[in-house]
Every structure is written in structure tokens, then in C-alpha cells.
Design a protein around this motif. Sequence first.
Motif, mmCIF file in Angstrom:
data_model
loop_
_atom_site.group_PDB
_atom_site.id
_atom_site.type_symbol
_atom_site.label_atom_id
_atom_site.label_comp_id
_atom_site.label_asym_id
_atom_site.label_seq_id
_atom_site.Cartn_x
_atom_site.Cartn_y
_atom_site.Cartn_z
ATOM 1 N N LYS A 1 -22.759 40.496 24.674
ATOM 2 C CA LYS A 1 -21.400 40.929 24.984
ATOM 3 C C LYS A 1 -21.466 42.356 25.520
ATOM 4 O O LYS A 1 -20.750 42.719 26.431
ATOM 5 N N THR B 1 -19.615 38.497 32.552
ATOM 6 C CA THR B 1 -19.288 37.155 32.037
ATOM 7 C C THR B 1 -19.329 36.106 33.137
ATOM 8 O O THR B 1 -18.920 34.973 32.919
ATOM 9 N N HIS C 1 -28.796 34.047 22.635
ATOM 10 C CA HIS C 1 -27.373 34.371 22.693
ATOM 11 C C HIS C 1 -27.143 35.377 23.812
ATOM 12 O O HIS C 1 -27.838 36.394 23.875
ATOM 13 N N ASP D 1 -22.736 32.891 17.521
ATOM 14 C CA ASP D 1 -22.770 31.483 17.929
ATOM 15 C C ASP D 1 -22.230 31.264 19.348
ATOM 16 O O ASP D 1 -21.814 30.166 19.689
ATOM 17 N N ASN D 2 -22.259 32.326 20.150
ATOM 18 C CA ASN D 2 -21.847 32.255 21.558
ATOM 19 C C ASN D 2 -20.386 31.854 21.770
ATOM 20 O O ASN D 2 -20.043 31.327 22.820
ATOM 21 N N THR D 3 -19.538 32.058 20.778
ATOM 22 C CA THR D 3 -18.103 31.838 20.978
ATOM 23 C C THR D 3 -17.411 33.194 20.995
ATOM 24 O O THR D 3 -17.870 34.144 20.358
ATOM 25 N N PRO D 4 -16.312 33.320 21.719
ATOM 26 C CA PRO D 4 -15.673 34.625 21.914
ATOM 27 C C PRO D 4 -15.270 35.355 20.635
ATOM 28 O O PRO D 4 -15.341 36.571 20.579
ATOM 29 N N ASP D 5 -14.853 34.641 19.600
ATOM 30 C CA ASP D 5 -14.378 35.299 18.388
ATOM 31 C C ASP D 5 -15.416 35.356 17.263
ATOM 32 O O ASP D 5 -15.085 35.718 16.128
ATOM 33 N N ALA D 6 -16.660 35.023 17.558
ATOM 34 C CA ALA D 6 -17.707 35.016 16.535
ATOM 35 C C ALA D 6 -18.044 36.446 16.111
ATOM 36 O O ALA D 6 -17.865 37.399 16.875
#
Length: 139
Positions: A55, A83, A52, A117-122
Motif C-alpha cells: 500500500k 494501484t 502481498h 490479506d490483500n483486501t482494502p480494509d485489512a
Amino acid sequence: MQLLALTASALALAGSAVAQESARFGGVSVYPTTVKVGETFTVHYNSTTAVHQPKYYDAYIQGTDANGFIQPPYLLQRTVFPTDGTKNVYFNTTVPPIGLGQNVSHLIWAYVTYPVDNTPDAPLEYAGVSTGIYVDVPY
């Protein structure tokens, strides 16, 4: 002979654990690996192998004395991870004059905060990898 085989097995497992952590969270290295207080050294965090992408990335120095007392970590740098696809972050820093003494071993920690899970809102998780650095203390 059994002790030798047991020791070799333990070392292999320890190396395997380090490789697994590196595969999950990336790796950290320092150059040079021996420094004095106030001398500049470079910290390199590499997320190429990370499952992952971070951030945030925080670099700390932490010591453990000969009696096993673990000193509080000292923040060297806090970074919002790029990013733009960057996988390597380098920065120069110096050894702070705190908690140093004879017979203290030091680690440079790369603590990464990453989406599960590599999504912005996870939801975010936090983990780290480390490497050793020798601080030459003149007392």
C-alpha cells in the motif's frame, strides 16, 4: 574440511533467507552500486514476487560503521504504491551528506506496508528488503 562445509552451509542458508524475503516482500536494487555524496543513483523496487502488494513503499539509506554502530535510517522517498497494477517503482535520488565516514557500509532499504490479506480494509503489516550500496567518501 568440516569448517569449509559449515561455511558453505551457512552461506547457502543466508542466500535462502534473502530469497525468502524477496519472495515475500519483493526486491530492491540500485544503479550504480558505487556513488559519491551528491551523485545521482536510481533505486528500483520490484513487487513482482511479493506475496502481498504494498500500500506504501518507503526507501531509506542506512549505514553501519566498523564498530557495528547502526546509524539511524534516512528517508530517501515515501510513495503511495500505484494501484494500477504497476509492479516496479523507480526513482532517482542522491546520497545525503549525513552520517557518512570512512569504513561505513550502507544499505538501501525498501520498507513496504501492505494489507495482510490483500483486501482494502485489512490490517497493515510492515517489512523490508535491502541491497548494498558503496558510498565513496573522499576523506
